[in-house]
Design a protein around this motif. Sequence first.
Motif, PDB file in Angstrom:
ATOM      1  N   TYR A   5       0.871  -1.181   0.000  1.00  0.00           N
ATOM      2  CA  TYR A   5       0.000   0.000   0.000  1.00  0.00           C
ATOM      3  C   TYR A   5       0.908   1.232   0.000  1.00  0.00           C
ATOM      4  O   TYR A   5       1.690   1.429   0.930  1.00  0.00           O
ATOM      5  N   LEU A  37      -6.805   6.166   7.824  1.00  0.00           N
ATOM      6  CA  LEU A  37      -7.177   5.559   6.549  1.00  0.00           C
ATOM      7  C   LEU A  37      -7.578   4.113   6.776  1.00  0.00           C
ATOM      8  O   LEU A  37      -6.932   3.404   7.542  1.00  0.00           O
ATOM      9  N   VAL A  48      -8.321   0.759   4.411  1.00  0.00           N
ATOM     10  CA  VAL A  48      -8.274   0.221   3.042  1.00  0.00           C
ATOM     11  C   VAL A  48      -8.556  -1.279   3.083  1.00  0.00           C
ATOM     12  O   VAL A  48      -7.961  -1.990   3.890  1.00  0.00           O
ATOM     13  N   LYS A  84      -7.272  -4.060  -1.932  1.00  0.00           N
ATOM     14  CA  LYS A  84      -6.997  -2.838  -2.716  1.00  0.00           C
ATOM     15  C   LYS A  84      -5.547  -2.401  -2.537  1.00  0.00           C
ATOM     16  O   LYS A  84      -5.248  -1.373  -1.937  1.00  0.00           O
ATOM     17  N   VAL A 144      -2.402   4.457  -3.061  1.00  0.00           N
ATOM     18  CA  VAL A 144      -3.601   5.002  -2.401  1.00  0.00           C
ATOM     19  C   VAL A 144      -3.792   6.428  -2.895  1.00  0.00           C
ATOM     20  O   VAL A 144      -2.879   7.253  -2.805  1.00  0.00           O
ATOM     21  N   GLU A 145      -4.965   6.717  -3.437  1.00  0.00           N
ATOM     22  CA  GLU A 145      -5.228   8.057  -3.981  1.00  0.00           C
ATOM     23  C   GLU A 145      -5.208   9.107  -2.875  1.00  0.00           C
ATOM     24  O   GLU A 145      -5.611   8.851  -1.746  1.00  0.00           O
ATOM     25  N   ASP A 150      -7.093  11.647  -2.510  1.00  0.00           N
ATOM     26  CA  ASP A 150      -8.430  12.033  -2.033  1.00  0.00           C
ATOM     27  C   ASP A 150      -9.224  10.829  -1.527  1.00  0.00           C
ATOM     28  O   ASP A 150     -10.455  10.847  -1.498  1.00  0.00           O
ATOM     29  N   SER A 151      -8.525   9.769  -1.143  1.00  0.00           N
ATOM     30  CA  SER A 151      -9.213   8.585  -0.605  1.00  0.00           C
ATOM     31  C   SER A 151     -10.013   8.960   0.639  1.00  0.00           C
ATOM     32  O   SER A 151      -9.570   9.792   1.440  1.00  0.00           O
ATOM     33  N   THR A 159     -16.644   4.495   0.917  1.00  0.00           N
ATOM     34  CA  THR A 159     -16.831   5.144  -0.385  1.00  0.00           C
ATOM     35  C   THR A 159     -16.821   6.657  -0.212  1.00  0.00           C
ATOM     36  O   THR A 159     -16.662   7.401  -1.173  1.00  0.00           O
ATOM     37  N   SER A 213     -15.846   9.797   3.124  1.00  0.00           N
ATOM     38  CA  SER A 213     -15.260   9.963   4.455  1.00  0.00           C
ATOM     39  C   SER A 213     -16.299   9.732   5.543  1.00  0.00           C
ATOM     40  O   SER A 213     -17.457  10.151   5.417  1.00  0.00           O
TER      41      SER A 213
END
Length: 495
Positions: free
Chosen positions: A22, A57, A59, A63, A67-68, A70-71, A114, A116
């Motif tokens: 990650y 975070l 995850v 996945k 990691v984007e 704006d996750s 999906t 915050s």
Amino acid sequence: MFMRKSKFRHVFGQALKRDQCYDNIRITKSSWDSRYCDVNPKYVAVITEAAGGGSFLVVPLSKVGRVERDSPLVSGHKAAVLDISWCPHNDDVIASASEDCTIKIWQIPEGGLTKSLTEPVVDLVAHQRRVSCVKWHPTAHNVLLSAGSDNKIYIWNVGTGEVLNEIDLPDLPLCASFNFNGSKFACTCKDKKLRVFNARTGDCLQEGAGHAGAKPAQVVYLKDGHIFSTGFSRMSERQYALWDEKDMSKPKEINELDNSNGVMFPLYDADVNMVYLCGKGDSQIRYFEVTDEEPYVHYLNTYQSKEAGRGVGFMSKRGLNVNNCEIARIYKLHNSGLCEVIPFTVPRKSELFQDDLYPDTPSDTPALSAEEWFAGKDADPIMVSLKGGFVSTRKDALKVVRRSNVLDKMPSRTSQAQSTNSEAAAAAVLPPISTTSTPPDEHVSLPEGFDPKEVMEELKKLKATVKSQEKLICGLEKRVATLETQTSEEEVKDD
């Protein structure tokens, strides 16, 4: 030289490739001595850097990769998050402790975030200063331990949001760990003492001198009743020690490791009695086997990597790949923002299930309810075989049932205010009504700009509001009646 025989002598650690890890995580810059990471068979959670508050975070394990930026995050704390811990009995529930003096319990939606998450299932508020440590009870459902800088440890019933027990300490608690059935816990403090407490009553059962160094000591309660701790000597050498819970006047075994200054986190595998030592700022992971034979703690091997670690997570046995003889998996945080995945395997030629490597392990089913545990019942974890892989049982969403509060006896004023507000709203919507009667055939003059459709819409909204307020008032009145009945019954008993 005599080499002690052990099936874990050749445990082999091999980090996965970067695209199977990650990457690009904004790991917190906090200087608090915490692991910053926790994992379970569904998710990996990492405390992140956040402006104006605290967040972490979450995850899904599948996945992997970048990691984007704006996750979605779990971001409800008003100050930095210091510790996170997944519930052992529900893989979607996680607790977080923060500098804002609160503990929050979060329910992660199935499949991951999906958007915050800002609303926790429950806020646990009692600490007066920052909360630095949270640990779930190993066998009782929804029981949580929290330690804070107010020199207090609280035992919570998360299902009701209540404090079950408050324990005062002489100094700042640094780390805590429950024993195998959760009846006791060990705790290290800033005063360098190591203590064992009765988790239910808060009585101090044993006290030892602990590590002499001033830097923080860590502790883990072993399955056989021994206590394993890491800390520093008076000369600031890193060391580990093994203690007997029945006599903590001196350690059974104590050894120096090196002169590094990073706090060392012990990761314990209760099934095979192995301890992995991961230090902050270290590029290596040492692992040991704890047995009944002297010197009790036997060095096995060292995993060496190039980059220093900032934090670490340890996968429970339920999340391992038994077909590959994987006996541990460590998630190591790097300063670069990488969460590196390091599986540890025992080389075996046979493809059959290895019973000796995988004895029955604690399942995700709690052995007791919080009420049963607090009433005095103890039970070992419910064990399950990993043969064929572990299948999680279906879990309902965490529900919090608040106890009635004496402050709920104030609905009369609330209902008065609500009725006043309703009347004011009605007055604002409807035109003034004359008290004098008007003959039916006489024309009634309406104010300028009066629209009957708008009035009907406002009336509908007003009726809906009044109905919902009536339901709320009825509910409050029932709770008050129940409270008054209970109070009168208690007074009769007292008489």
